[in-house]
Enzyme design. Structure first.
Site, PDB file in Angstrom:
ATOM      1  N   ARG A 193      -5.210   0.014  -8.888  1.00 21.67           N
ATOM      2  CA  ARG A 193      -5.507  -0.984  -7.862  1.00 21.67           C
ATOM      3  C   ARG A 193      -6.497  -0.339  -6.895  1.00 21.67           C
ATOM      4  NH1 ARG A 193      -0.934  -4.611  -5.414  1.00 21.67           N
ATOM      5  NH2 ARG A 193      -2.736  -5.997  -5.217  1.00 21.67           N
ATOM      6  N   ASN A 242      -6.577  -6.442   4.484  1.00 19.49           N
ATOM      7  CA  ASN A 242      -5.199  -6.817   4.135  1.00 19.49           C
ATOM      8  C   ASN A 242      -5.253  -8.023   3.204  1.00 19.49           C
ATOM      9  OD1 ASN A 242      -2.311  -6.382   4.488  1.00 19.49           O
ATOM     10  ND2 ASN A 242      -2.290  -8.308   5.625  1.00 19.49           N
ATOM     11  N   ALA A 281       0.799  -1.228   0.000  1.00 14.73           N
ATOM     12  CA  ALA A 281       0.000   0.000   0.000  1.00 14.73           C
ATOM     13  C   ALA A 281       0.840   1.291   0.000  1.00 14.73           C
ATOM     14  CB  ALA A 281      -0.971  -0.033   1.165  1.00 14.73           C
ATOM     15  N   ASP A 334      -3.993  -2.567   3.941  1.00 15.26           N
ATOM     16  CA  ASP A 334      -4.165  -1.715   2.761  1.00 15.26           C
ATOM     17  C   ASP A 334      -5.206  -0.630   2.980  1.00 15.26           C
ATOM     18  OD1 ASP A 334      -3.070  -4.394   1.732  1.00 15.26           O
ATOM     19  OD2 ASP A 334      -2.747  -2.977   0.099  1.00 15.26           O
TER      20      ASP A 334
HETATM   21  O1  MRU Z   1      -1.144  -7.218  -3.250  1.00 12.87           O
HETATM   22  P1  MRU Z   1      -0.038  -6.567  -2.479  1.00 12.87           P
HETATM   23  O2  MRU Z   1       1.232  -7.331  -2.512  1.00 12.87           O
HETATM   24  O3  MRU Z   1       0.135  -5.120  -2.857  1.00 12.87           O
HETATM   25  O4  MRU Z   1      -0.565  -6.604  -0.984  1.00 12.87           O
HETATM   26  C1  MRU Z   1       0.224  -6.084   0.044  1.00 12.87           C
HETATM   27  C2  MRU Z   1      -0.358  -6.270   1.382  1.00 12.87           C
HETATM   28  O5  MRU Z   1      -1.408  -6.860   1.554  1.00 12.87           O
HETATM   29  C3  MRU Z   1       0.362  -5.634   2.522  1.00 12.87           C
HETATM   30  O6  MRU Z   1       0.169  -6.351   3.697  1.00 12.87           O
HETATM   31  C4  MRU Z   1      -0.179  -4.207   2.718  1.00 12.87           C
HETATM   32  O7  MRU Z   1      -0.101  -3.481   1.524  1.00 12.87           O
HETATM   33  C5  MRU Z   1       0.534  -3.474   3.776  1.00 12.87           C
HETATM   34  S1  MRU Z   1       2.132  -3.003   3.201  1.00 12.87           S
HETATM   35  C6  MRU Z   1       2.996  -2.165   4.356  1.00 12.87           C
END
Ligand code: MRU
Length: 377
Positions: free
Chosen positions: A90, A257, A55, A247
């Site tokens: 996204r 998340n 995120a 997220d």
């Molecule tokens: O699909 P992604 O890899 O972007 O998902 C990431 C996550 O779910 C993380 O746990 C979240 O973004 C927190 S990052 C500090």
């Protein structure tokens, strides 16, 4: 954080600000390569194909994407179109919208000739603030780990403090330090013996490929487990705490998340294992309350479920006959031809299952009162 002993961040300016470099996370852990983003289109594709992900990093990349767009065309129309294009890449991580709004609101009142430079400064400020927020999250999380470790029974003192994490909320998901992994890095550096259970995190395996890679590069002891192993480990006293990123966190503390986080929270609750969520302010969506009902959940390609990518081992082969050389990155099919896949990328853990939120401002109960006390109190 370190790669081969050299300090890195995940994103930065190059060519006097005409381009942005990022680490290509689709190639990790097998290859470490950077890539240049030279246009709005490059930035949008890097986010949607997960060359960059996590995120906070998505937010910073979006901010630089607006800068790249304004370098070509600083008009109001181009700004609005670039905002929409990047915001659509996204849908779940609110950091993206937050960072885009910040840059847009900063540059919109300015004359066109000043907009690209102002966007560059704002994106840079967002990146620097992210580093500071993650470092502070690390300090607050470390204090919790220390307390929990000290409260263990005498026979467990001196043994590693076992933390389970899901997905990758480490430095690769941010600009530096990470959110959920920041307390782990701070613990390791300060001499608290820590061991991490790393959920592989199907379907894209961010745990197995990215978290394991990061921890290995920093020398943090860790073990990769399949996503279904966590509950069993908790039942047998092998997990002292769970910590994950998020997220999007609603104002009442529901946490969205990576898919599978909710199941870990349920298992933790059943086994009285504390379940922490680490987040910077940019991840809080104050406009919504009920995460299950209100957070848009990204549905990604079914191919991420029906296929898997990896590096061929010396004995490896592919469905095409196994002629490729060891070290080659290959995608193989897991499922019968014709079976459909479904791929929701995130889930929501209700606030009642979250032991506490660890933010850059301190630790709060997962509730509206808890968050407001930190951010407005
Ligand atoms: O699909 P992604 O890899 O972007 O998902 C990431 C996550 O779910 C993380 O746990 C979240 O973004 C927190 S990052 C500090």
């Amino acid at each position: 954080m370190n790669i081969e002993g050299k300090a890195w961040r995940t994103i930065g300016l190059q060519e006097g600000g005409e381009a942005v470099w990022v680490i290509d996370q689709t190639l990790l852990p097998h290859r470490f390569e950077t890539r240049s983003l030279r246009s709005l289109e490059d930035a949008a594709v890097a986010i949607s194909t997960m060359v960059v992900r996590g995120a906070p990093l998505i937010g910073v990349t979006g901010a630089y994407g607006l800068m790249l767009a304004l370098q070509r065309d600083p008009s109001d129309g181009a700004l609005a179109a670039a905002f929409e294009q990047l915001n659509a890449t996204r849908p779940t991580a609110v950091n993206l919208r937050w960072a885009l709004e910040r840059v847009r609101d900063r540059v919109a009142p300015l004359p066109e000739a000043e907009r690209a430079a102002a966007a560059q400064a704002e994106a840079g400020a967002i990146a620097e603030e992210d580093v500071a927020m993650c470092a502070a999250i690390g300090d607050h999380g470390l204090a919790i780990f220390r307390e929990l470790a000290a409260a263990r029974p005498p026979e467990r003192q001196g043994q590693p403090f076992n933390v389970l994490t899901h997905c990758n909320a480490g430095w690769l998901a941010t600009v530096d330090w990470g959110t959920a992994l920041a307390p782990i890095y701070k613990a390791h550096r300060s001499g608290l013996k820590v061991h991490v259970w790393v959920d592989e995190t199907r379907p894209r395996n961010q745990g197995a490929s990215l978290t394991a890679y990061e921890l290995g590069q920093e020398g943090v002891p860790h073990t990769v487990i399949v996503d279904n192993a966590g509950g069993h480990l908790m039942q047998h006293g092998q997990v002292d705490a769970v910590i994950v990123g998020t997220d999007r966190t609603t104002r009442r503390g529901d946490v969205c998340n990576k898919i599978g986080t909710y199941l870990k929270a349920l298992a933790a609750f059943d086994n009285k294992v504390p379940f922490y969520v680490a987040l910077p302010a940019s991840t809080i969506d104050w406009s919504i309350d009920d995460g299950v009902a209100e957070i848009p959940i990204e549905a990604r390609s079914e191919r991420e479920v029906t296929q898997i990518q990896g590096q061929l081992t010396p004995a490896g082969g592919t469905s095409s006959g196994g002629n490729e050389a060891p070290g080659h990155l290959a995608t193989v099919q897991l499922t019968p031809t014709g079976s459909r896949g479904f791929n929701p990328a995130f889930d929501v853990t209700p606030a009642r299952l979250v032991s506490a939120l660890i933010t850059e401002r301190g630790v709060a109960p997962a509730s509206e009162a808890g968050l407001r006390e930190l951010y407005t109190g």
